[in-house]
Design an enzyme around this catalytic site. Structure first.
Site, mmCIF file in Angstrom:
data_model
loop_
_atom_site.group_PDB
_atom_site.id
_atom_site.type_symbol
_atom_site.label_atom_id
_atom_site.label_comp_id
_atom_site.label_asym_id
_atom_site.label_seq_id
_atom_site.Cartn_x
_atom_site.Cartn_y
_atom_site.Cartn_z
ATOM 1 N N PRO A 73 0.827 -1.208 0.000
ATOM 2 C CA PRO A 73 0.000 0.000 0.000
ATOM 3 C C PRO A 73 0.863 1.262 0.000
ATOM 4 O O PRO A 73 1.874 1.338 0.700
ATOM 5 C CB PRO A 73 -0.800 -0.132 1.296
ATOM 6 C CG PRO A 73 -0.825 -1.590 1.585
ATOM 7 C CD PRO A 73 0.491 -2.111 1.107
ATOM 8 N N GLU A 74 0.443 2.241 -0.794
ATOM 9 C CA GLU A 74 1.186 3.490 -0.860
ATOM 10 C C GLU A 74 0.573 4.509 0.091
ATOM 11 O O GLU A 74 -0.415 4.230 0.782
ATOM 12 C CB GLU A 74 1.254 3.967 -2.310
ATOM 13 C CG GLU A 74 1.891 2.895 -3.200
ATOM 14 C CD GLU A 74 2.352 3.372 -4.568
ATOM 15 O OE1 GLU A 74 2.632 4.565 -4.733
ATOM 16 O OE2 GLU A 74 2.455 2.516 -5.473
ATOM 17 N N ARG A 82 12.175 -4.250 -7.656
ATOM 18 C CA ARG A 82 10.814 -3.736 -7.776
ATOM 19 C C ARG A 82 10.518 -3.467 -9.252
ATOM 20 O O ARG A 82 11.403 -3.150 -10.038
ATOM 21 C CB ARG A 82 10.642 -2.432 -6.974
ATOM 22 C CG ARG A 82 10.941 -2.568 -5.481
ATOM 23 C CD ARG A 82 10.043 -3.552 -4.761
ATOM 24 N NE ARG A 82 8.657 -3.156 -4.807
ATOM 25 C CZ ARG A 82 8.103 -2.306 -3.945
ATOM 26 N NH1 ARG A 82 8.819 -1.759 -2.979
ATOM 27 N NH2 ARG A 82 6.822 -2.016 -4.037
ATOM 28 N N LYS A 140 4.194 5.684 4.683
ATOM 29 C CA LYS A 140 3.494 4.406 4.793
ATOM 30 C C LYS A 140 3.320 3.966 6.236
ATOM 31 O O LYS A 140 2.979 2.813 6.498
ATOM 32 C CB LYS A 140 4.264 3.342 4.004
ATOM 33 C CG LYS A 140 4.398 3.681 2.520
ATOM 34 C CD LYS A 140 5.209 2.651 1.756
ATOM 35 C CE LYS A 140 5.370 3.048 0.299
ATOM 36 N NZ LYS A 140 6.124 2.047 -0.485
#
Length: 265
Positions: A2-3, A254, A52
């Site tokens: 989640p950002e 990533r 975050k």
């Protein structure tokens, strides 16, 4: 993972459900049992988010710190909750319902010193009114690291993940491998301002949408998931603007996607 916009929405929801009243805090899984005992029965005063990281302050000065990581998730509901199912690290119960936390990277109780230490390790958060983009710029323009890599460093910019990273660089026409030291200050300000706009929109909508109406298959109404992004998860597909195939690579393990024509190296 989640950002930042998701974590801020979580903070808003928890405050709406629990702030101002005593909260029953438990750890059905048992891994947060000691921390839950410290908070059980206390009144939740406020919630906040920095990047975050979610911070929930209680009336005795203690703060619940949660980082969802890759697998963490909140679920919540009204009324009395059912018996816990699965690995529930943390359960909150109050007058206006309940919330369960599963699979976080971090779930701990901090004092004021611990919160200060956490904040000192984090960069400027585009969703915070007190964020100073000049602090991030001071690190970016001295670095030989790629701009894409710098945007993912939480000590530089807090809250940005692979989606916002890919999309803001596309919208700015900046190649992801371009070193931070090669950016002009005006380019950085444009990237920062776009992050502020896009992430605030993400908080309001509960989803990330970065495309402009003229670049969507359906130009009116709520954009579909397929219409929401320029580069993220579109590798091998034609660029919405120029038709060039969207490129893909991995950077620091990533996903990284970009348009070689709109974002020339």
């Amino acid at each position: 993972m989640p950002e930042g916009h998701t974590v801020r929405r979580d903070a808003h929801r928890l405050a709406a459900r629990f702030a101002g009243s005593p909260v029953v805090v438990s750890s059905p899984q048992g891994r947060f049992e000691q921390g839950a005992a410290l908070l059980d029965g206390r009144t939740l005063v406020s919630t906040d988010a920095h990047g975050k990281h979610l911070l929930a302050a209680f009336d005795d000065g203690r703060v619940l710190h949660v980082h969802l990581g890759l697998y963490g998730k909140w679920t919540e509901g009204d009324g009395v909750p059912d018996a816990p199912r699965g690995q529930v690290r943390l359960r909150l119960e109050g007058e206006r319902g309940w919330a369960d936390l599963r699979g976080p990277t971090a779930c701990e109780v901090l004092d004021s010193g611990g919160v200060d230490a956490l904040r000192s390790r984090l960069g400027a958060d585009p969703l915070r009114a007190d964020a100073d983009p000049a602090v991030a710029w001071a690190r970016v323009h001295r670095s030989r690291s790629s701009t894409a890599g710098l945007l993912m460093q939480q000590e530089v910019v807090a809250g940005v993940g692979v989606v916002y990273r890919a999309e803001v660089l596309f919208r700015a026409g900046i190649n992801p491998y371009r070193p931070g030291r090669e950016l002009g200050e005006g380019e950085w300000v444009a990237v920062w301002d776009d992050l502020v706009t896009l992430m605030a929109a993400g908080v309001r909508a509960g989803r990330i949408v970065t495309t402009r109406p003229e670049h969507r298959a359906r130009r009116t109404g709520r954009p579909t998931r397929a219409d929401s992004w320029y580069a993220y998860r579109r590798q091998g597909q034609p660029c919405r603007v120029c038709g060039t195939e969207i490129a893909y690579a991995q950077l620091a393990q990533r996903h990284l996607t970009w348009c070689p024509s709109c974002q020339p190296r």
